[in-house]
Enzyme design. Structure first.
Site, short mmCIF file in Angstrom:
data_model
loop_
_atom_site.label_atom_id
_atom_site.label_comp_id
_atom_site.label_asym_id
_atom_site.label_seq_id
_atom_site.Cartn_x
_atom_site.Cartn_y
_atom_site.Cartn_z
N HIS A 1 -19.51 9.85 3.02
CA HIS A 1 -19.73 8.40 3.06
C HIS A 1 -20.32 7.90 4.37
O HIS A 1 -21.31 7.18 4.38
CB HIS A 1 -18.40 7.68 2.78
CG HIS A 1 -18.52 6.20 2.70
ND1 HIS A 1 -18.41 5.39 3.81
CD2 HIS A 1 -18.75 5.37 1.65
CE1 HIS A 1 -18.57 4.13 3.45
NE2 HIS A 1 -18.77 4.09 2.16
N GLU B 1 -8.56 7.55 1.60
CA GLU B 1 -9.85 6.86 1.50
C GLU B 1 -10.54 6.69 2.86
O GLU B 1 -10.70 5.57 3.36
CB GLU B 1 -9.67 5.50 0.82
CG GLU B 1 -9.18 5.61 -0.61
CD GLU B 1 -9.24 4.28 -1.34
OE1 GLU B 1 -10.30 3.64 -1.29
OE2 GLU B 1 -8.22 3.89 -1.93
N HIS C 1 -13.36 6.11 5.43
CA HIS C 1 -14.67 5.45 5.38
C HIS C 1 -15.38 5.61 6.73
O HIS C 1 -15.89 6.65 7.05
CB HIS C 1 -14.53 4.00 4.94
CG HIS C 1 -14.27 3.85 3.48
ND1 HIS C 1 -15.22 4.11 2.53
CD2 HIS C 1 -13.16 3.47 2.79
CE1 HIS C 1 -14.73 3.91 1.32
NE2 HIS C 1 -13.47 3.51 1.45
N GLU D 1 -8.90 3.45 4.44
CA GLU D 1 -8.77 2.18 3.73
C GLU D 1 -7.35 1.88 3.28
O GLU D 1 -7.01 0.75 2.94
CB GLU D 1 -9.72 2.14 2.54
CG GLU D 1 -9.99 0.73 2.04
CD GLU D 1 -11.14 0.63 1.08
OE1 GLU D 1 -11.24 -0.43 0.41
OE2 GLU D 1 -11.94 1.58 0.97
#
Length: 295
Positions: A225, A264, A266, A281
């Site tokens: 990502h 999560e 990021h 996250e």
């Protein structure tokens, strides 16, 4: 490699973008809470309410004026926060343009992407705004970085390309070799650009003349990502695999599992102490100690 986690918000707040500020602290966007957080390397935490819970602060960068600048994707604003917490904002003229990526340019301005409007924007610290249309439609232009060639480079997630824009607005697009690679994060490292391909499970290296080399990840389903240059390679998040990984200049990839499941990951940044800091996250920041290049 030691990885520890620091709680900075509740699970619904969504730490998302992160950067190192000129004050030696880490600055984060809390995308689902409409707040900005400041975290020192020794764990001191402050948060700042933007007065708009649904504005979706997304990516954040250190500006040329000693402040932090960030995008507000949902209410179409570029915003500024000083290191002592003073806020200001600059509304964009097109409703629904969706500003997302942002970086400081070589010309003393902030450069940003408009995901839903197929444009690149340029904003000076005193508020002068210019917008440059891209020669594509529905490209979902995503992140942007200053390149080694005094131009800005950006990813076009749905156009499967990486773009270059000069400070006078000249745009060049470079198609990625792999179909549906869906590039997202981009960074400048050494004499090249590096981007992650979330749709293909790859990392791409792009030289300023447009030569592209792609490196397949050991786990093609990892959904890389965000990416940041560090030393002789880059660190990137594998959102779909709950990992942070390092890629060396020769394409060697080493992954590191995060302690908490489904965290999560990021955005990430290299902190003032040389460690790697990752926004999770689910409400935390991960700190990678001993995050030297892979051997």
């Amino acid at each position: 490699m030691d990885i520890r986690e620091i709680t900075v918000a509740d699970e619904d707040a969504g730490p998302y973008g992160i950067t190192t500020g000129p004050d030696g602290a880490l600055w984060l966007t809390l995308v689902h809470a409409g707040r900005i957080a400041r975290l020192t390397t020794d764990g001191d935490l402050r948060t700042f309410d933007l007065g708009a819970p649904d504005c979706q602060p997304s990516l954040i960068t250190a500006g040329p004026d000693g402040a932090l600048w960030f995008t507000r994707t949902q209410d179409d604003r570029i915003a500024r926060i000083s290191t002592d917490g003073q806020l200001s904002e600059f509304p964009l003229p097109t409703r629904g343009c969706g500003p997302y990526g942002i970086t400081a340019g070589p010309d003393g301005a902030l450069w940003f992407t408009e995901m839903n409007a197929d444009r690149i924007g340029r904003l000076t610290p005193d508020g002068d705004l210019r917008e440059f249309p891209l020669p594509v439609s529905q490209a979902f232009v995503s992140t942007i970085t200053a390149g080694p060639d005094d131009a800005l480079w950006f990813t076009l997630n749905q156009a499967n390309a990486v773009g270059r824009i000069t400070t006078d607005g000249t745009v060049t697009l470079h198609d990625l070799p792999t179909p549906a690679a869906a590039p997202v994060g981009i960074t400048a490292g050494g004499d090249a650009l590096w981007c992650v391909e979330i749709g293909a499970g790859q990392v791409a290296r792009i030289t300023p003349d447009g030569t592209i080399t792609e490196f397949a990840l050991p786990d093609r389903t990892a959904r890389p990502h965000a990416i940041v240059a560090a030393g002789d390679g880059c660190w990137f998040t594998e959102w779909g695999a709950n990992r942070v990984a390092h890629i060396s200049v020769d394409g060697t990839v080493t992954g590191h599992d995060l302690p908490s499941p489904k965290s999560e990951p990021h955005g990430l940044t290299v902190g003032p102490d040389g460690t790697v800091w990752v926004a999770l996250e689910t409400g935390k920041v991960a700190v990678l100690t001993g995050a030297g290049p892979a051997r």
